[in-house]
Design a protein around this motif. Structure first.
Motif, mmCIF file in Angstrom:
data_model
loop_
_atom_site.group_PDB
_atom_site.id
_atom_site.type_symbol
_atom_site.label_atom_id
_atom_site.label_comp_id
_atom_site.label_asym_id
_atom_site.label_seq_id
_atom_site.Cartn_x
_atom_site.Cartn_y
_atom_site.Cartn_z
ATOM 1 N N GLU A 1 -8.157 4.017 -3.743
ATOM 2 C CA GLU A 1 -7.726 4.408 -2.401
ATOM 3 C C GLU A 1 -6.348 3.848 -2.076
ATOM 4 O O GLU A 1 -5.498 4.540 -1.524
ATOM 5 N N ALA A 2 -6.131 2.593 -2.402
ATOM 6 C CA ALA A 2 -4.822 1.981 -2.135
ATOM 7 C C ALA A 2 -3.734 2.657 -2.961
ATOM 8 O O ALA A 2 -2.642 2.931 -2.468
ATOM 9 N N LEU A 3 -4.031 2.944 -4.230
ATOM 10 C CA LEU A 3 -3.041 3.608 -5.080
ATOM 11 C C LEU A 3 -2.768 5.040 -4.624
ATOM 12 O O LEU A 3 -1.635 5.520 -4.733
ATOM 13 N N LEU A 4 -3.775 5.714 -4.077
ATOM 14 C CA LEU A 4 -3.541 7.039 -3.502
ATOM 15 C C LEU A 4 -2.573 6.950 -2.322
ATOM 16 O O LEU A 4 -1.694 7.796 -2.162
ATOM 17 N N THR A 5 -2.729 5.903 -1.515
ATOM 18 C CA THR A 5 -1.814 5.696 -0.390
ATOM 19 C C THR A 5 -0.402 5.438 -0.885
ATOM 20 O O THR A 5 0.571 5.990 -0.363
ATOM 21 N N TRP A 6 -0.273 4.603 -1.926
ATOM 22 C CA TRP A 6 1.055 4.340 -2.483
ATOM 23 C C TRP A 6 1.642 5.593 -3.122
ATOM 24 O O TRP A 6 2.853 5.826 -3.050
ATOM 25 N N ALA A 7 0.803 6.420 -3.730
ATOM 26 C CA ALA A 7 1.298 7.682 -4.305
ATOM 27 C C ALA A 7 1.874 8.569 -3.199
ATOM 28 O O ALA A 7 2.925 9.194 -3.376
ATOM 29 N N ASP A 8 1.213 8.604 -2.043
ATOM 30 C CA ASP A 8 1.746 9.362 -0.907
ATOM 31 C C ASP A 8 3.090 8.807 -0.461
ATOM 32 O O ASP A 8 4.006 9.559 -0.125
ATOM 33 N N THR A 9 3.216 7.483 -0.462
ATOM 34 C CA THR A 9 4.477 6.849 -0.081
ATOM 35 C C THR A 9 5.582 7.231 -1.059
ATOM 36 O O THR A 9 6.703 7.553 -0.658
ATOM 37 N N VAL A 10 5.282 7.199 -2.337
ATOM 38 C CA VAL A 10 6.265 7.585 -3.359
ATOM 39 C C VAL A 10 6.686 9.044 -3.150
ATOM 40 O O VAL A 10 7.889 9.357 -3.153
ATOM 41 N N ARG A 11 5.719 9.916 -2.948
ATOM 42 C CA ARG A 11 6.040 11.336 -2.730
ATOM 43 C C ARG A 11 6.926 11.529 -1.501
ATOM 44 O O ARG A 11 7.844 12.354 -1.510
ATOM 45 N N HIS A 12 6.656 10.786 -0.445
ATOM 46 C CA HIS A 12 7.473 10.861 0.771
ATOM 47 C C HIS A 12 8.939 10.540 0.457
ATOM 48 O O HIS A 12 9.851 11.251 0.878
ATOM 49 N N HIS A 13 9.162 9.460 -0.289
ATOM 50 C CA HIS A 13 10.529 9.069 -0.634
ATOM 51 C C HIS A 13 11.191 10.092 -1.561
ATOM 52 O O HIS A 13 12.375 10.404 -1.401
ATOM 53 N N GLY B 1 -0.375 8.234 -13.206
ATOM 54 C CA GLY B 1 -1.293 9.351 -13.378
ATOM 55 C C GLY B 1 -1.521 10.108 -12.080
ATOM 56 O O GLY B 1 -1.558 11.337 -12.064
ATOM 57 N N LEU B 2 -1.656 9.382 -10.978
ATOM 58 C CA LEU B 2 -1.840 10.022 -9.676
ATOM 59 C C LEU B 2 -0.626 10.849 -9.285
ATOM 60 O O LEU B 2 -0.743 11.829 -8.549
ATOM 61 N N LEU B 3 0.535 10.451 -9.786
ATOM 62 C CA LEU B 3 1.775 11.171 -9.490
ATOM 63 C C LEU B 3 2.065 12.273 -10.509
ATOM 64 O O LEU B 3 3.063 12.974 -10.406
ATOM 65 N N GLY B 4 1.207 12.392 -11.508
ATOM 66 C CA GLY B 4 1.385 13.438 -12.518
ATOM 67 C C GLY B 4 2.466 13.106 -13.528
ATOM 68 O O GLY B 4 2.996 14.006 -14.192
ATOM 69 N N LEU B 5 2.775 11.837 -13.686
ATOM 70 C CA LEU B 5 3.775 11.430 -14.666
ATOM 71 C C LEU B 5 3.155 11.359 -16.051
ATOM 72 O O LEU B 5 1.979 11.028 -16.196
ATOM 73 N N PRO B 6 3.944 11.635 -17.083
ATOM 74 C CA PRO B 6 3.404 11.518 -18.438
ATOM 75 C C PRO B 6 3.099 10.058 -18.749
ATOM 76 O O PRO B 6 3.771 9.152 -18.272
#
Length: 86
Positions: A37-49, A77-82
């Protein structure tokens, strides 16, 4: 679990061109890993930036118990990076 809303242990430093996210682990700084859950939140933050046109640098500093590399792989992985494969 500490999150951005409940803990001063997170930091983001956006500039016009980049964002630096330094993650220390939660709830025990430097010792604990992040849950999904925390990493999903950070993934959203990364996507925002990224959407704002920034390069994003994420540094996991929760290495006392060796969580940093696993959290980094999970976030990637959550961000779809190789990912690297053995």
């Amino acid at each position: 679990m500490r999150t951005r809303a409940t803990s001063p242990a997170w930091s983001t430093t956006p500039t016009r061109r980049s964002a630096y996210l330094r993650l220390h682990g939660a709830p025990h700084t430097y010792h604990d890993g992040y849950g999904r859950e925390a990493l999903l939140t950070w993934a959203d933050t990364v996507r925002h930036h990224v959407t704002a046109g920034r390069d994003v640098w994420v540094y996991f500093d929760n290495d006392a118990e060796r969580h940093a590399p696993w959290d980094a792989l999970e976030l990637g992985g959550l961000l779809g990076l190789p990912t690297l494969r053995r």
